[in-house]
Design a protein around this motif. Structure first.
Motif, PDB file in Angstrom:
ATOM      1  N   LEU A 173     -27.232  -5.554   9.435  1.00 11.81           N
ATOM      2  CA  LEU A 173     -25.827  -5.958   9.558  1.00 11.81           C
ATOM      3  C   LEU A 173     -25.247  -6.329   8.202  1.00 11.81           C
ATOM      4  CD1 LEU A 173     -25.929  -8.120  12.820  1.00 11.81           C
ATOM      5  CD2 LEU A 173     -24.869  -5.883  12.534  1.00 11.81           C
ATOM      6  N   ASP A 174     -26.034  -6.990   7.364  1.00 10.76           N
ATOM      7  CA  ASP A 174     -25.551  -7.338   6.031  1.00 10.76           C
ATOM      8  C   ASP A 174     -25.336  -6.086   5.189  1.00 10.76           C
ATOM      9  OD1 ASP A 174     -25.111  -9.468   3.902  1.00 10.76           O
ATOM     10  OD2 ASP A 174     -26.739  -8.333   2.983  1.00 10.76           O
ATOM     11  N   SER A 175     -26.227  -5.117   5.314  1.00 11.87           N
ATOM     12  CA  SER A 175     -26.051  -3.865   4.567  1.00 11.87           C
ATOM     13  C   SER A 175     -24.794  -3.135   5.025  1.00 11.87           C
ATOM     14  CB  SER A 175     -27.274  -2.965   4.763  1.00 11.87           C
ATOM     15  OG  SER A 175     -28.443  -3.563   4.228  1.00 11.87           O
ATOM     16  N   MET A 176     -24.552  -3.111   6.318  1.00 10.43           N
ATOM     17  CA  MET A 176     -23.354  -2.446   6.830  1.00 10.43           C
ATOM     18  C   MET A 176     -22.089  -3.147   6.349  1.00 10.43           C
ATOM     19  SD  MET A 176     -24.615  -1.550  10.714  1.00 10.43           S
ATOM     20  CE  MET A 176     -23.031  -0.820  11.148  1.00 10.43           C
ATOM     21  N   ARG A 177     -22.135  -4.470   6.285  1.00 11.43           N
ATOM     22  CA  ARG A 177     -20.969  -5.205   5.790  1.00 11.43           C
ATOM     23  C   ARG A 177     -20.694  -4.866   4.333  1.00 11.43           C
ATOM     24  NH1 ARG A 177     -20.374  -9.549   2.793  1.00 11.43           N
ATOM     25  NH2 ARG A 177     -22.629  -9.939   2.792  1.00 11.43           N
ATOM     26  N   ARG A 178     -21.742  -4.785   3.513  1.00  8.84           N
ATOM     27  CA  ARG A 178     -21.563  -4.460   2.102  1.00  8.84           C
ATOM     28  C   ARG A 178     -21.036  -3.037   1.930  1.00  8.84           C
ATOM     29  NH1 ARG A 178     -24.252  -8.018  -1.414  1.00  8.84           N
ATOM     30  NH2 ARG A 178     -25.473  -9.623  -0.335  1.00  8.84           N
ATOM     31  N   ILE A 179     -21.543  -2.130   2.761  1.00 12.22           N
ATOM     32  CA  ILE A 179     -21.076  -0.740   2.662  1.00 12.22           C
ATOM     33  C   ILE A 179     -19.596  -0.648   3.026  1.00 12.22           C
ATOM     34  CG2 ILE A 179     -21.339   1.576   3.629  1.00 12.22           C
ATOM     35  CD1 ILE A 179     -24.309   0.914   4.039  1.00 12.22           C
ATOM     36  N   ARG A 180     -19.188  -1.348   4.069  1.00 11.56           N
ATOM     37  CA  ARG A 180     -17.783  -1.314   4.475  1.00 11.56           C
ATOM     38  C   ARG A 180     -16.886  -1.925   3.389  1.00 11.56           C
ATOM     39  NH1 ARG A 180     -16.133  -0.139   9.446  1.00 11.56           N
ATOM     40  NH2 ARG A 180     -14.301  -1.479   9.166  1.00 11.56           N
ATOM     41  N   GLU A 181     -17.344  -2.994   2.759  1.00  9.08           N
ATOM     42  CA  GLU A 181     -16.558  -3.589   1.674  1.00  9.08           C
ATOM     43  C   GLU A 181     -16.430  -2.617   0.502  1.00  9.08           C
ATOM     44  OE1 GLU A 181     -18.515  -7.215   0.723  1.00  9.08           O
ATOM     45  OE2 GLU A 181     -17.703  -8.322   2.458  1.00  9.08           O
ATOM     46  N   ALA A 182     -17.506  -1.908   0.177  1.00 10.35           N
ATOM     47  CA  ALA A 182     -17.443  -0.932  -0.905  1.00 10.35           C
ATOM     48  C   ALA A 182     -16.515   0.226  -0.550  1.00 10.35           C
ATOM     49  CB  ALA A 182     -18.852  -0.407  -1.208  1.00 10.35           C
ATOM     50  N   GLN A 183     -16.561   0.669   0.708  1.00 11.22           N
ATOM     51  CA  GLN A 183     -15.667   1.750   1.127  1.00 11.22           C
ATOM     52  C   GLN A 183     -14.208   1.309   1.083  1.00 11.22           C
ATOM     53  OE1 GLN A 183     -17.232   2.659   5.005  1.00 11.22           O
ATOM     54  NE2 GLN A 183     -18.632   4.224   4.220  1.00 11.22           N
ATOM     55  N   ALA A 184     -13.938   0.078   1.517  1.00 13.50           N
ATOM     56  CA  ALA A 184     -12.563  -0.421   1.478  1.00 13.50           C
ATOM     57  C   ALA A 184     -12.057  -0.550   0.041  1.00 13.50           C
ATOM     58  CB  ALA A 184     -12.479  -1.767   2.194  1.00 13.50           C
ATOM     59  N   ALA A 185     -12.953  -0.964  -0.869  1.00 15.94           N
ATOM     60  CA  ALA A 185     -12.543  -1.092  -2.269  1.00 15.94           C
ATOM     61  C   ALA A 185     -12.246   0.265  -2.898  1.00 15.94           C
ATOM     62  CB  ALA A 185     -13.637  -1.796  -3.069  1.00 15.94           C
ATOM     63  N   ARG A 186     -12.783   1.340  -2.327  1.00 16.19           N
ATOM     64  CA  ARG A 186     -12.547   2.691  -2.839  1.00 16.19           C
ATOM     65  C   ARG A 186     -11.533   3.443  -1.979  1.00 16.19           C
ATOM     66  NH1 ARG A 186     -17.590   1.110  -4.007  1.00 16.19           N
ATOM     67  NH2 ARG A 186     -18.525   1.752  -5.997  1.00 16.19           N
ATOM     68  N   LEU A 187     -10.690   2.684  -1.247  1.00 15.18           N
ATOM     69  CA  LEU A 187      -9.617   3.248  -0.413  1.00 15.18           C
ATOM     70  C   LEU A 187     -10.174   4.179   0.668  1.00 15.18           C
ATOM     71  CD1 LEU A 187      -6.979   4.051  -3.203  1.00 15.18           C
ATOM     72  CD2 LEU A 187      -7.273   1.953  -1.885  1.00 15.18           C
ATOM     73  N   GLY A 188     -11.301   3.773   1.232  1.00  9.88           N
ATOM     74  CA  GLY A 188     -11.898   4.605   2.266  1.00  9.88           C
ATOM     75  C   GLY A 188     -11.345   4.378   3.649  1.00  9.88           C
ATOM     76  N   HIS A 189     -10.394   3.459   3.784  1.00  7.78           N
ATOM     77  CA  HIS A 189      -9.812   3.171   5.099  1.00  7.78           C
ATOM     78  C   HIS A 189      -8.293   3.335   5.091  1.00  7.78           C
ATOM     79  CE1 HIS A 189     -13.498   0.317   5.691  1.00  7.78           C
ATOM     80  NE2 HIS A 189     -13.821   1.588   5.850  1.00  7.78           N
TER      81      HIS A 189
END
Length: 249
Positions: A156-172
């Motif tokens: 769950l922590d890894s998924m949270r970090r991945i989502r934060e990285a995707q959001a920082a790269r305009l992935g959403h």
């Protein structure tokens, strides 16, 4: 860490033996299922709420966040009892005694859910699982449950970090980007889970794993006073229900 696990680790009853809390929490659950819905399940529901918010010291906001999910399932199941398919009333019509049966189901399931939450909010899994071996559960089963429980938080922590990285790269920013990010999240989480499992297996082999995970368990003794008080409360609820029993109308 999930909110319910954080609440369990900071609970006032954290140092109590799991048997003490199981007698009370699971006993209330059994009463909610076995006693008449009115007034039995209603009394169990009110009593469990008082214990959770009072002696157990569970924050009301955390309790509601955890309780609204099973409550939603309870409401969904109760609504289906209001109608019937087929019959003289047409393809879909109001069921005879539908509100009565729906109310009884809602009382039973909501009260039983609170009883389970009482045990969950006061007993960390790390205190419960190692003690299951003494209760007769095979050690390999407990070891698998322990590893799964611990690795779930890492995942769950890894998924949270991945989502934060995707959001920082305009992935959403758009629907197409969200779908690509979701696919990437699933693929990355899958690969990381296997990588962690491989490293865990290598680490255990290097430490002489012999089929049993040995972990430190906080010392606690079964409190005869607490258990007796819990049994007395359960008996009082059962007797009071039989005295006050009335049909739900």
């Amino acid at each position: 860490m999930l909110p319910i696990d954080a609440a369990a680790h900071s609970s006032r009853w954290r140092r109590r033996h799991p048997v003490d809390k199981a007698v009370l929490g699971l006993g209330l659950t059994v009463l909610a299922i076995s006693l008449p819905p009115w007034p039995g399940a209603a009394l169990v529901l009110l009593t469990t709420l008082v214990v959770l918010l009072g002696p157990a010291g569970v924050p009301g906001r955390r309790l509601w966040r955890a309780y609204r999910v099973p409550l939603g399932f309870s409401v969904t199941g109760a609504v289906t009892l209001l109608v019937q398919v087929g019959g003289p009333g047409g393809f879909v019509s109001l069921a005879d005694d539908g509100p009565l049966r729906a109310g009884e189901l809602l009382l039973r399931t909501s009260a039983a859910s609170l009883g389970v939450l009482l045990f969950a909010f006061t007993t960390p899994m790390s205190d419960l699982l190692p003690r299951l071996v003494r209760a007769g559960v095979p050690a390999p089963v407990v070891d698998v449950a322990l590893v799964t429980y611990r690795m779930s938080f890492l995942l769950l922590d890894s998924m949270r970090r991945i989502r934060e990285a995707q959001a920082a790269r305009l992935g959403h920013t758009g629907r197409a980007a969200q779908w690509r990010s979701l696919a990437g999240l699933g693929a990355t989480a899958f690969v990381r889970a296997f990588d962690r499992a491989t490293r865990l297996q290598a680490g255990l082999a290097g430490r002489g794993y012999d089929g049993t995970l040995r972990v430190l368990v906080p010392e606690a003794r079964v409190s005869a006073r607490f258990t007796a008080a819990s049994c007395a409360l359960l008996a009082a609820l059962a007797v009071l229900t039989l005295v006050l029993e009335r049909p739900l109308t």
